[in-house]
Design an enzyme around this catalytic site. Sequence first.
Site, PDB file in Angstrom:
ATOM      1  N   GLY A 193      -2.274 -10.545   9.674  1.00  0.00           N
ATOM      2  CA  GLY A 193      -2.541  -9.308  10.400  1.00  0.00           C
ATOM      3  C   GLY A 193      -3.223  -8.285   9.523  1.00  0.00           C
ATOM      4  N   ARG A 212      -4.343  -5.798   4.416  1.00  0.00           N
ATOM      5  CA  ARG A 212      -4.225  -7.070   5.116  1.00  0.00           C
ATOM      6  C   ARG A 212      -3.002  -7.837   4.618  1.00  0.00           C
ATOM      7  NH1 ARG A 212      -9.247  -9.119   7.298  1.00  0.00           N
ATOM      8  NH2 ARG A 212     -10.796  -7.458   7.311  1.00  0.00           N
ATOM      9  N   VAL A 213      -2.413  -8.639   5.526  1.00  0.00           N
ATOM     10  CA  VAL A 213      -1.240  -9.440   5.190  1.00  0.00           C
ATOM     11  C   VAL A 213      -1.600 -10.913   5.370  1.00  0.00           C
ATOM     12  CG1 VAL A 213       1.196  -9.880   5.642  1.00  0.00           C
ATOM     13  CG2 VAL A 213       0.270  -7.586   5.982  1.00  0.00           C
ATOM     14  N   LYS A 222       0.895  -8.864   1.018  1.00  0.00           N
ATOM     15  CA  LYS A 222       0.212  -7.694   1.570  1.00  0.00           C
ATOM     16  C   LYS A 222      -0.662  -7.056   0.493  1.00  0.00           C
ATOM     17  CE  LYS A 222       0.822  -3.451   4.212  1.00  0.00           C
ATOM     18  NZ  LYS A 222       1.730  -2.589   4.966  1.00  0.00           N
ATOM     19  N   ASP A 275       8.430   4.169   7.666  1.00  0.00           N
ATOM     20  CA  ASP A 275       7.494   3.507   8.581  1.00  0.00           C
ATOM     21  C   ASP A 275       8.239   2.545   9.511  1.00  0.00           C
ATOM     22  OD1 ASP A 275       4.961   3.317   9.621  1.00  0.00           O
ATOM     23  OD2 ASP A 275       4.245   1.825   8.187  1.00  0.00           O
TER      24      ASP A 275
END
Length: 682
Positions: free
Chosen positions: A372, A378-379, A394, A490
């Site tokens: 994702g 980006r991961v 990540k 988060d």
Amino acid sequence: MEEEYNLQTIVKQKTMTNFCKMLLNISIWALHVKLTFSANEDFSYNGFKGATNLSFDSLAAVTPDGLLSLTNNTTHGKGHAFFSVPIQFKKSLAGNIISFSTLFVFAIVPEYRTFSSDGLAFVLSPSKDLSNAWGESYLGLLNKTNDGKPSNHIFAVEFDTALNPSHEDINDNHVGIDINSLLSNYSTPAGFRSDDDGQLKNLSLKSGEPMQVWIDYNGQNMQFNVTLSPLWMPKPKTALLSATINLSSIILDYMYVGFSASTGMAYAYQCILGWSFKTDGKIPELNISSLPPLPRTTTPSKDKSKDISIWLPLSLSVLVLMAVAAARMIMVRKKKFSELREDWELDFALHRFSYKQLYKATRGFKHEYLLGVGGFGRVYRGVLQDTKVEVAIKRVCHESRQGVREFVAEIVSLGQLQHRNLVPLLGYCRREGELILVYEYMPNKSLDKFLFSDGESTLSWSQRFWIIKGVASGLLYLHEDWERVVIHRDVKASNVLLDGDMNGRLGDFGLARLYDHGGVPQTTHLAGTVGYLAPELSRTCRVTTSSDVFAFGVFLLEVACGRRPIEPEKAEDLQVLIDWVLANWRKGTIMETRDERLGEEYVAEELELVLKLGLLCSHPLPTARPSMRQVTQILHGSIPLPDFLLNQLNTKDSAFVKYEGSNAYVMSFTSMSSDSLVFSGR
């Protein structure tokens, strides 16, 4: 007259006798055919001394000890051995393949353990004549011209001891299923699955030790299994390689079964010690005690001196070429895998991954490993080569060096968190302008994929409620039960990951802040995702456990309603999730905000509790929000919802509880996509 009658009688008797003889001959012939075909369906060789119905070519031969040696001490060669009569694989007009099984014991005894001898294969072929096939990397099966053509009708299971990039081999010790090509359709490292723990135990194909192979095909469900084990061990319960393959267009009515092998720069004795085969039934077992001995590769001293005279100049030439190539590659590789390291990082060495480790784990951060893309990077999914542990990696943009030491210290501290509802943070890596975080991989990915993505199977209410309680438990651990206070900053559905048992685990600690119990959190720049940010953060920039609770409240509404916190494409009164749920509660229709995909399969009391608790946790006033301990107690029914605080939310004239005013800064971002609604942060 009498003589004429006797003559007719004699003729009739002779005719009848000849007819009976003909019927007898036909019966004997039919019986012979039947017996011959039965032999074709079922055969077994416990060693090959005096064996019949076998045909060989090239290097293949049976040794005086009864060993079927496909190759010998010849380099750049090949050998084939087939059962001399074709086997019938299709019996019905529909052309369905019948079930078949084979068991054999093989061994690869190499000249040099450090040099590959290419390998061998069990093969089904429409012809015994493979004289046009190439040796070496083609294993004596095909050649460059016909490799990959459907007209080959070649089906093989390869036991490959050479890494050939042109055939996309996974390593130099693997088992592969080949269909009309040497580019394997399925492959896996050679080994066997332990019956105790199901883990893969490696086996070296060129170890010189005998190994058993079971190859089974079920014609009804088209299941193909390859199982490998050492000679001394019974057949493992779990196959090494399994695949569903429709062989009806690949295998012809009649096929030859046998073996093919090849050698390259170094030779190897590639041997079959015993072999059984059967269609439609249980395969005959081999008598291990009667199998022939393996050959020895030791050579006389004069031959060794001859070998040295050949190999030494060649080796020196290769070393010179390698040295030149290495000198040119050192600078490229050094730049490719360069990292940012400073002296203070010695304290965190145990928690640091090398960039090279992570690069190999993701095969160069290839796109197919991408899980994702978020606002911070980006991961990728990866597998650490040394431990075979699956990880999520990540890559975070990191432009400033200010506060890096404190940040890394916090990351290492977070690696010590241990809770069943948190994703373990394993470590980090630093490059110029980039920080890389390594987490344990969660196979069911993130919760938002189930809540918002089309085509994904939805979650039942019981699953959602279980996940909610798990995330609440994880946040309670962060806020109150660990040795320091951790503010996640988060909390949202996309950062809740699901493990193999669909347990919710809070992950992505890239924005987390730590401070001591009883201490005061420091101010920081605004960071997080729009829609989850507590209103007071725009004024104070001081994160607290209460600001995490606000985000958790939005998360509760996400899960219950199946909606994102902000949806700009909707009508104005529907855009902000909190405002929409609050408005429905004031009208007495709060249950109408539930996710329509739940249907009628939900517990009304639990769903209403989650919706009201979500509103309470996202209260505009920080002091009105419950702590995570209270949240956990409410979810488990230990204490009731505080009605007086809920009544404040229901007072339309109270300006300080008006969501529209407290979230005005949110609405300025509604023209942006929800995936990009992230403030810049560290």
